[in-house]
Design a protein around this motif. Structure first.
Motif, PDB file in Angstrom:
ATOM      1  N   GLU A 184      18.135   7.265  -8.222  1.00 44.40           N
ATOM      2  CA  GLU A 184      17.040   8.006  -9.885  1.00 44.40           C
ATOM      3  C   GLU A 184      15.737   7.963  -9.412  1.00 44.40           C
ATOM      4  OE1 GLU A 184      18.318   7.340 -12.801  1.00 44.40           O
ATOM      5  OE2 GLU A 184      20.246   6.939 -12.453  1.00 44.40           O
ATOM      6  N   PRO A 185      15.080   8.695 -10.596  1.00 45.45           N
ATOM      7  CA  PRO A 185      14.161   9.247 -10.037  1.00 45.45           C
ATOM      8  C   PRO A 185      13.156   7.675 -10.423  1.00 45.45           C
ATOM      9  CG  PRO A 185      14.534  10.684 -11.763  1.00 45.45           C
ATOM     10  CD  PRO A 185      15.515   9.633 -11.357  1.00 45.45           C
ATOM     11  N   GLY A 186      11.473   8.287  -9.387  1.00 46.04           N
ATOM     12  CA  GLY A 186      10.565   7.037  -9.077  1.00 46.04           C
ATOM     13  C   GLY A 186       9.877   6.057  -8.323  1.00 46.04           C
ATOM     14  N   PRO A 187       9.740   5.514  -8.095  1.00 46.44           N
ATOM     15  CA  PRO A 187       9.079   5.069  -6.934  1.00 46.44           C
ATOM     16  C   PRO A 187       9.941   4.609  -6.293  1.00 46.44           C
ATOM     17  CG  PRO A 187       8.116   4.386  -8.391  1.00 46.44           C
ATOM     18  CD  PRO A 187       8.794   4.817  -8.863  1.00 46.44           C
ATOM     19  N   TYR A 188       9.351   4.386  -4.493  1.00 47.38           N
ATOM     20  CA  TYR A 188      10.126   4.149  -3.794  1.00 47.38           C
ATOM     21  C   TYR A 188       9.475   3.704  -2.513  1.00 47.38           C
ATOM     22  CZ  TYR A 188      14.429   4.878  -6.345  1.00 47.38           C
ATOM     23  OH  TYR A 188      15.561   4.994  -7.101  1.00 47.38           O
ATOM     24  N   ASP A 189       9.553   2.118  -2.266  1.00 50.96           N
ATOM     25  CA  ASP A 189       8.784   1.113  -0.981  1.00 50.96           C
ATOM     26  C   ASP A 189       9.285   2.291   0.547  1.00 50.96           C
ATOM     27  OD1 ASP A 189       6.666   0.050  -2.548  1.00 50.96           O
ATOM     28  OD2 ASP A 189       7.986  -1.251  -2.383  1.00 50.96           O
ATOM     29  N   ALA A 204      -2.853  15.039  -4.377  1.00 49.05           N
ATOM     30  CA  ALA A 204      -3.992  13.638  -3.942  1.00 49.05           C
ATOM     31  C   ALA A 204      -3.166  13.568  -2.345  1.00 49.05           C
ATOM     32  CB  ALA A 204      -2.909  12.136  -4.550  1.00 49.05           C
ATOM     33  N   PRO A 205      -4.505  13.391  -1.965  1.00 50.64           N
ATOM     34  CA  PRO A 205      -4.173  12.955  -0.688  1.00 50.64           C
ATOM     35  C   PRO A 205      -3.255  12.238  -0.032  1.00 50.64           C
ATOM     36  CG  PRO A 205      -6.070  12.174  -0.976  1.00 50.64           C
ATOM     37  CD  PRO A 205      -5.361  12.583  -2.166  1.00 50.64           C
ATOM     38  N   ALA A 206      -2.850  12.119   1.426  1.00 48.17           N
ATOM     39  CA  ALA A 206      -1.501  11.334   1.609  1.00 48.17           C
ATOM     40  C   ALA A 206      -2.375  10.122   1.512  1.00 48.17           C
ATOM     41  CB  ALA A 206      -1.112  12.067   3.148  1.00 48.17           C
ATOM     42  N   ALA A 207      -1.104   8.776   1.405  1.00 44.32           N
ATOM     43  CA  ALA A 207      -2.110   7.346   1.479  1.00 44.32           C
ATOM     44  C   ALA A 207      -2.355   7.368   3.548  1.00 44.32           C
ATOM     45  CB  ALA A 207      -1.040   6.762   1.721  1.00 44.32           C
ATOM     46  N   GLN A 208      -3.868   7.196   3.064  1.00 42.44           N
ATOM     47  CA  GLN A 208      -5.000   5.995   4.268  1.00 42.44           C
ATOM     48  C   GLN A 208      -5.396   5.213   4.680  1.00 42.44           C
ATOM     49  OE1 GLN A 208      -4.269   8.795   6.626  1.00 42.44           O
ATOM     50  NE2 GLN A 208      -5.049   8.101   8.130  1.00 42.44           N
ATOM     51  N   ALA A 209      -4.860   3.924   4.300  1.00 40.70           N
ATOM     52  CA  ALA A 209      -5.538   2.830   5.032  1.00 40.70           C
ATOM     53  C   ALA A 209      -7.319   3.021   5.810  1.00 40.70           C
ATOM     54  CB  ALA A 209      -4.589   1.640   5.370  1.00 40.70           C
ATOM     55  N   ALA A 210      -8.149   2.131   5.656  1.00 38.08           N
ATOM     56  CA  ALA A 210      -9.326   1.926   6.129  1.00 38.08           C
ATOM     57  C   ALA A 210      -8.613   1.725   7.451  1.00 38.08           C
ATOM     58  CB  ALA A 210      -9.993   0.816   5.701  1.00 38.08           C
ATOM     59  N   ASP A 211      -7.380   1.288   8.283  1.00 38.90           N
ATOM     60  CA  ASP A 211      -7.955   0.689   9.383  1.00 38.90           C
ATOM     61  C   ASP A 211      -7.101   2.469  10.457  1.00 38.90           C
ATOM     62  OD1 ASP A 211      -5.602   1.336   8.511  1.00 38.90           O
ATOM     63  OD2 ASP A 211      -4.466  -1.371   9.512  1.00 38.90           O
ATOM     64  N   GLY A 212      -6.435   3.484   9.213  1.00 39.80           N
ATOM     65  CA  GLY A 212      -6.691   4.483  10.117  1.00 39.80           C
ATOM     66  C   GLY A 212      -5.139   4.923  10.153  1.00 39.80           C
ATOM     67  N   ARG A 213      -4.374   4.014   9.201  1.00 40.20           N
ATOM     68  CA  ARG A 213      -3.314   4.104   9.150  1.00 40.20           C
ATOM     69  C   ARG A 213      -2.496   4.899   7.479  1.00 40.20           C
ATOM     70  NH1 ARG A 213      -2.930  -1.876  11.478  1.00 40.20           N
ATOM     71  NH2 ARG A 213      -2.545  -1.477  13.038  1.00 40.20           N
ATOM     72  N   GLY A 214      -1.480   5.744   7.676  1.00 38.92           N
ATOM     73  CA  GLY A 214      -1.128   5.834   6.987  1.00 38.92           C
ATOM     74  C   GLY A 214       0.230   6.257   6.412  1.00 38.92           C
ATOM     75  N   VAL A 215       0.939   7.319   5.586  1.00 38.43           N
ATOM     76  CA  VAL A 215       2.100   8.110   5.084  1.00 38.43           C
ATOM     77  C   VAL A 215       2.238   9.187   4.951  1.00 38.43           C
ATOM     78  CG1 VAL A 215       4.339   7.658   4.861  1.00 38.43           C
ATOM     79  CG2 VAL A 215       3.147   5.718   6.222  1.00 38.43           C
ATOM     80  N   SER A 216       2.849   9.946   5.462  1.00 38.04           N
ATOM     81  CA  SER A 216       3.344  11.512   4.016  1.00 38.04           C
ATOM     82  C   SER A 216       3.878  11.925   4.015  1.00 38.04           C
ATOM     83  CB  SER A 216       1.940  12.298   4.563  1.00 38.04           C
ATOM     84  OG  SER A 216       2.013  13.118   6.017  1.00 38.04           O
ATOM     85  N   GLU A 219       3.028  -2.872  11.472  1.00 36.34           N
ATOM     86  CA  GLU A 219       3.941  -2.439  10.634  1.00 36.34           C
ATOM     87  C   GLU A 219       3.069  -1.512   9.230  1.00 36.34           C
ATOM     88  OE1 GLU A 219       6.172  -4.949   6.912  1.00 36.34           O
ATOM     89  OE2 GLU A 219       7.121  -4.717   8.640  1.00 36.34           O
ATOM     90  N   VAL A 220       3.603  -0.110   9.300  1.00 37.46           N
ATOM     91  CA  VAL A 220       2.980   0.911   7.868  1.00 37.46           C
ATOM     92  C   VAL A 220       3.983   0.903   6.708  1.00 37.46           C
ATOM     93  CG1 VAL A 220       2.072   2.325   7.663  1.00 37.46           C
ATOM     94  CG2 VAL A 220       2.115   2.051  10.477  1.00 37.46           C
ATOM     95  N   GLN A 221       3.545   0.535   5.633  1.00 42.80           N
ATOM     96  CA  GLN A 221       3.834   0.771   4.645  1.00 42.80           C
ATOM     97  C   GLN A 221       3.383   1.707   3.530  1.00 42.80           C
ATOM     98  OE1 GLN A 221       5.836  -2.306   3.405  1.00 42.80           O
ATOM     99  NE2 GLN A 221       5.915  -2.845   5.165  1.00 42.80           N
ATOM    100  N   GLY A 222       4.017   2.868   2.910  1.00 48.00           N
ATOM    101  CA  GLY A 222       4.094   3.639   2.213  1.00 48.00           C
ATOM    102  C   GLY A 222       4.641   3.856   0.914  1.00 48.00           C
ATOM    103  N   THR A 223       5.027   4.705   0.060  1.00 46.63           N
ATOM    104  CA  THR A 223       5.961   4.776  -1.205  1.00 46.63           C
ATOM    105  C   THR A 223       6.091   6.406  -1.234  1.00 46.63           C
ATOM    106  OG1 THR A 223       4.787   2.898  -2.060  1.00 46.63           O
ATOM    107  CG2 THR A 223       5.641   4.200  -3.445  1.00 46.63           C
ATOM    108  N   ILE A 224       7.189   6.359  -1.847  1.00 44.72           N
ATOM    109  CA  ILE A 224       7.342   7.620  -2.188  1.00 44.72           C
ATOM    110  C   ILE A 224       8.310   7.585  -3.756  1.00 44.72           C
ATOM    111  CG2 ILE A 224       8.445   8.426   0.559  1.00 44.72           C
ATOM    112  CD1 ILE A 224      10.990   8.661  -1.057  1.00 44.72           C
ATOM    113  N   THR A 225       7.564   9.230  -4.495  1.00 45.28           N
ATOM    114  CA  THR A 225       8.507   8.885  -5.014  1.00 45.28           C
ATOM    115  C   THR A 225       9.359  10.119  -5.376  1.00 45.28           C
ATOM    116  OG1 THR A 225       5.707   8.453  -6.558  1.00 45.28           O
ATOM    117  CG2 THR A 225       6.978   9.173  -7.608  1.00 45.28           C
ATOM    118  N   VAL A 226      10.112   9.702  -6.239  1.00 46.43           N
ATOM    119  CA  VAL A 226      11.145  11.019  -6.077  1.00 46.43           C
ATOM    120  C   VAL A 226      11.536  10.789  -7.632  1.00 46.43           C
ATOM    121  CG1 VAL A 226      13.747  10.890  -6.105  1.00 46.43           C
ATOM    122  CG2 VAL A 226      12.797   8.970  -3.887  1.00 46.43           C
TER     123      VAL A 226
END
Length: 176
Positions: free
Chosen positions: A86-91, A19-31, A100-107
């Protein structure tokens, strides 16, 4: 049950890896690298779309907030995933100079049956090696002068006396 869990974890890893890194339409993203970190592992965060040269990434999954640095709208930094999480998604919330850029990581669950501790779990034997068991050999000992010292002293005194006599005789010859 173990094979179902292994299959599920493998599927999650495969989806996250491709899956590609999260990238918003405004060019902001987190990997995040690795894309799905396990508890207790180090990770690298990259954010795009920040106008400043520094930012802070915060998440409940991190041991401490990550300080991101860079230029040209691309910032990077490192953090560590909590070993007790614990495993799971974290903001992940990245605060830049003006955005402010929002993203999610999955542990994910550790694949080796448990995450390696981030630091030693017990005191480490720091060694000391030979000196730790033979400290008495390293302590200074007072030794009395022996025959060798006496002979060396006499020889040096004799050489000094001969040098003085030769010097005086050369001066007296030069004065005549």
């Amino acid at each position: 049950m173990g094979s179902v869990r292994l299959t599920l974890c493998t599927a999650v890893l495969a989806v996250a890896a491709f899956a590609p890194a999260a990238q918003a339409a405004d060019g902001r993203g987190v990997s995040v690298t690795p894309s799905t970190p396990a508890a207790g592992t180090d990770l690298t965060l990259r954010v795009t779309g920040c106008t400043g040269e520094t930012a802070t990434a915060a998440s409940a999954a991190f041991v401490a907030d990550a300080r991101l640095t860079g230029a040209g709208g691309s910032l990077a930094g490192e953090s560590r995933v909590r070993s007790s999480i614990e495993p799971g998604p974290y903001d992940v919330k990245i605060t830049c100079a003006d955005v402010e850029v929002q993203g999610t990581i999955t542990v994910v669950a550790p694949t080796t049956g448990g995450a390696a501790p981030a630091s030693p779990a017990a005191p480490v034997d720091a060694g000391g090696g030979w000196t730790a068991t033979h400290l008495s050999a390293m302590e200074p000992h007072v030794t009395e002068p022996g025959t060798g010292h006496a002979v060396t002293g006499l020889v040096l005194a004799g050489v000094a006396a001969v040098a003085v006599v030769l010097r005086r005789s050369r001066r007296s010859r030069g004065a005549e």
